[in-house]
Design a protein around this motif. Sequence first.
Motif, PDB file in Angstrom:
ATOM      1  N   ALA A  42      34.837   9.268  -3.210  1.00 33.64           N
ATOM      2  CA  ALA A  42      35.076   7.900  -3.686  1.00 33.64           C
ATOM      3  C   ALA A  42      33.818   7.312  -4.320  1.00 33.64           C
ATOM      4  O   ALA A  42      33.886   6.580  -5.312  1.00 33.64           O
ATOM      5  CB  ALA A  42      35.560   7.020  -2.539  1.00 33.64           C
TER       6      ALA A  42
ATOM      7  N   LYS B 235      34.874   1.405  -9.330  1.00 31.66           N
ATOM      8  CA  LYS B 235      35.641   0.642  -8.337  1.00 31.66           C
ATOM      9  C   LYS B 235      37.066   0.339  -8.798  1.00 31.66           C
ATOM     10  O   LYS B 235      37.892  -0.117  -8.027  1.00 31.66           O
ATOM     11  CB  LYS B 235      34.901  -0.655  -7.972  1.00 31.66           C
TER      12      LYS B 235
ATOM     13  N   PHE C 229      43.657   0.812 -10.657  1.00 30.64           N
ATOM     14  CA  PHE C 229      44.382  -0.153  -9.824  1.00 30.64           C
ATOM     15  C   PHE C 229      45.105  -1.184 -10.669  1.00 30.64           C
ATOM     16  O   PHE C 229      46.132  -1.710 -10.303  1.00 30.64           O
ATOM     17  CB  PHE C 229      43.413  -0.886  -8.889  1.00 30.64           C
TER      18      PHE C 229
ATOM     19  N   GLY D 171      41.841   4.450  -8.352  1.00 35.05           N
ATOM     20  CA  GLY D 171      42.529   4.892  -7.136  1.00 35.05           C
ATOM     21  C   GLY D 171      42.671   6.404  -7.146  1.00 35.05           C
ATOM     22  O   GLY D 171      43.000   6.992  -8.175  1.00 35.05           O
TER      23      GLY D 171
ATOM     24  N   ALA E 128      44.423   9.885  -5.533  1.00 37.26           N
ATOM     25  CA  ALA E 128      45.544  10.395  -4.737  1.00 37.26           C
ATOM     26  C   ALA E 128      45.694  11.884  -4.995  1.00 37.26           C
ATOM     27  O   ALA E 128      45.205  12.389  -6.016  1.00 37.26           O
ATOM     28  CB  ALA E 128      46.833   9.664  -5.118  1.00 37.26           C
TER      29      ALA E 128
END
Lengths: 503, 274
Positions: free
Chosen positions: B213, B218, B262, B221, B223
């Motif tokens: 991360a 920032k 995001f 996301g 996955a």
Amino acid sequence: MPTSLIQPEFLVKIDYDKCHKCGRCVQQCGWGVYSFNERPIPDDSKCRACHRCVTYCPAHCISIEKNPLAYRDNDNWSSDARKAIWRQAETGGVLLTSMGNPKPYQRIFDHLVLDACQVTNPSIDPLREPMELRTYLGSKPDSVQVESDSNGGFKLAEGAGMHNNIKLDTPIIFSPMSYGSVSLNVHKSLAMAATRLGTLMNTGEGGLHADLYPYQDNVIVQVASGRFGVSPDYLNRGAAIEIKIGQGAKPGIGGHLPGEKINKEVSSTRMIPQGTDAISPAPHHDIYSIEDLRQLIYALKEASGYKPVGVKIAAVHNVAAIASGIVRAGADYVYLDGFKAGTGATPQVIRDNIGIPIEIAIAVVDQRLRDEGIRNKASIIAAGSIRSSADVAKAIALGADVVAIGSASLMALGCHLCQSCHTGCCSWGITTQKPELTRRIDPEWGAERLVNLVHAWSHEVQEILGALGVNAVESLRGSRERLRAIGLDEQTCKILGVKPAGM
Amino acid sequence: MTQTKYATQPIEGYRHVAPEVRVEGDVTVIDSNAVYYKELNEAIRGAVAGGAKHLRIENVNGQRYIGTGLAGEDVRIEVHGTAGNDLTMLMDGPTVEVFGNAQDGVGNTMNAGRVIVHGDAGDVLGYGMRGGRVYIKGDVGYRVGIHMKAYESLVPIMVIGGNARDFFGEYMAGGMLVLLGMNTQFADQPLVGSFLGSGMHGGTIYIRGTVEAWQCGKEVGIAEATEADMAELTPILADYCEAQGMELADVLKVPFLKLTPFSHRPYGKLYAPM
Ligand code: SF4
Ligand code: SF4
């Protein structure tokens, strides 16, 4: 607690004795100031003093006044400073505003006066004698080649190094304003006017709408860091290509057209999906040096069959050295944008505190390029609050080839300088994408007003040239001897290369 | 694959001369040895305008702008040697295959077409790229895939076979970036640098392997790629493998991560309108 400590800046007063109760004010206001309950009822807190309602009220019964009680007098803590603090305490946000820097900085143009001929050198009557405003935008050859014509005289040799210049009938062009920040009808007005005037409009960074293709020979197409709408077809349509590095209203920061303004049409010219933010990064990420700039200039030339490529920068402290680098990188013109330039949206702190006056930038860039012997390699376009033909003449006398007008051209279309373009609700239908507002500008009407304005200024420049005893705008360029300063300090006079009045 | 021909003698600067052009069957061969980019690209554009569909440029040694602004879906250009900066900038259709390395700016603001580099490439690839595919075999530098964007049927795709440095996918607004980390000279280093996808507000990044991360912006996301994601990705990987002469099964041995932003409006709340 009230939701906000900020009190209305303006009070909307209606003389109900005169009011027809026609409701036109309700319909005209882009910010929803009015509601209607048997008669119009204004909400002062929404008013931005754009005077649309005042102009359209058939009874002339609306007046808009500054709210006299909003802020207690304090010369140090201005009402603007207090309003900003409250707004930021409420939101935690970067204050967003628009149009140009309104702060009371010294206006150098207003401290410069022009010369005129008296007795020893006759003035010229521009009404009866030819007075040339034609201007060539682009790189000039180091020397001119001539060949004999068939009548025993001489003419410019074929090409003669001037082939890549754009012929302008007046040294006034329209400055870049993107479709997205302004409406399509504004773009059409500018393009039609530029074509009729024999001058140029500029797409800004939002791409070229197909409706403007008929006017493309009078359009500069811009390439900015977001590369919106930039395709080979786009580059090939323009008369010239402009790399936008910076703009005077927001030097050093990128652009950011909010998703709400990206409707279907705007999305099609920018070539991005509807509703996403159009983010222009602060720098071009393929330009980190003058060498990189040269690489982009020549990439655009390669992609467009060697069209003229200019570079637009904001006027900042080191502008002369930067401009020299730009010219050496191969630019055909350098566009200097002073710190009072307008914009559709900019952080207030940037607009009001960054950059230098255009007058200074023109003088130091012109001088630097002359000192280095490369002044002929590129034209200088100057912009950033050119308010009148006098400013045009003074900018040219300081060293500009061409001036660009943005705010003034919007004022010709009805802009009342309310500094609310970033809201997207412009009552005058200029800086908005709402169809009920954009249809307020008929491009034919807009073009006519722009043509009138530029014609009027051009005639006034001719009057000035006549008074100066010269018959071509070329003769005024960089002729600082024809300027004098009133009330400027010695150092500023030196930087401008202008003597004080009386010397 | 055609045999690469490198310059046989040292090149002393570039010459402003038209390159030697000859026709071998249906291939137009241009010898770019020591020819300045302007004359080289004029010759390329001239050949394409004259109807050439298959071009082979030999002895390329850093000349810029090859394929820049070139249109024509059925045009194929082989580049033998090292392609210079801004290869295929603003290109609109052709296929360009580089037998060697490429420098900075491959696919800059490209509209459509295919670029296949059988080697490494430099910085700022695919800046503002709006369509087409770029397939790099090996490693790439900094700010690769910056501000890629998609529009309607135009969806740019870039696949990198090796490692990438910092700011991979910065400001990404659309399209797809794929990083495999397989054909790398830097196997002992992380497969991607820091600030991965910083400012990202659209598009998708697939990473074969893992990222932490802290390496990501920032706005990003992370996955695991789902079955549906792999169904989208696999045909692209198959196409890449075919172009680069690799085995799809090898590529699929390691699971992929999917990175998405995001928000499409990362800075929507930053400002307070006056
Ligand atoms: S436009 Fe004027 S006359 Fe009409 S309702 Fe409004 S204030 Fe009254
Ligand atoms: S363009 Fe419209 S919103 Fe902007 S300052 Fe002018 S009148 Fe106000």
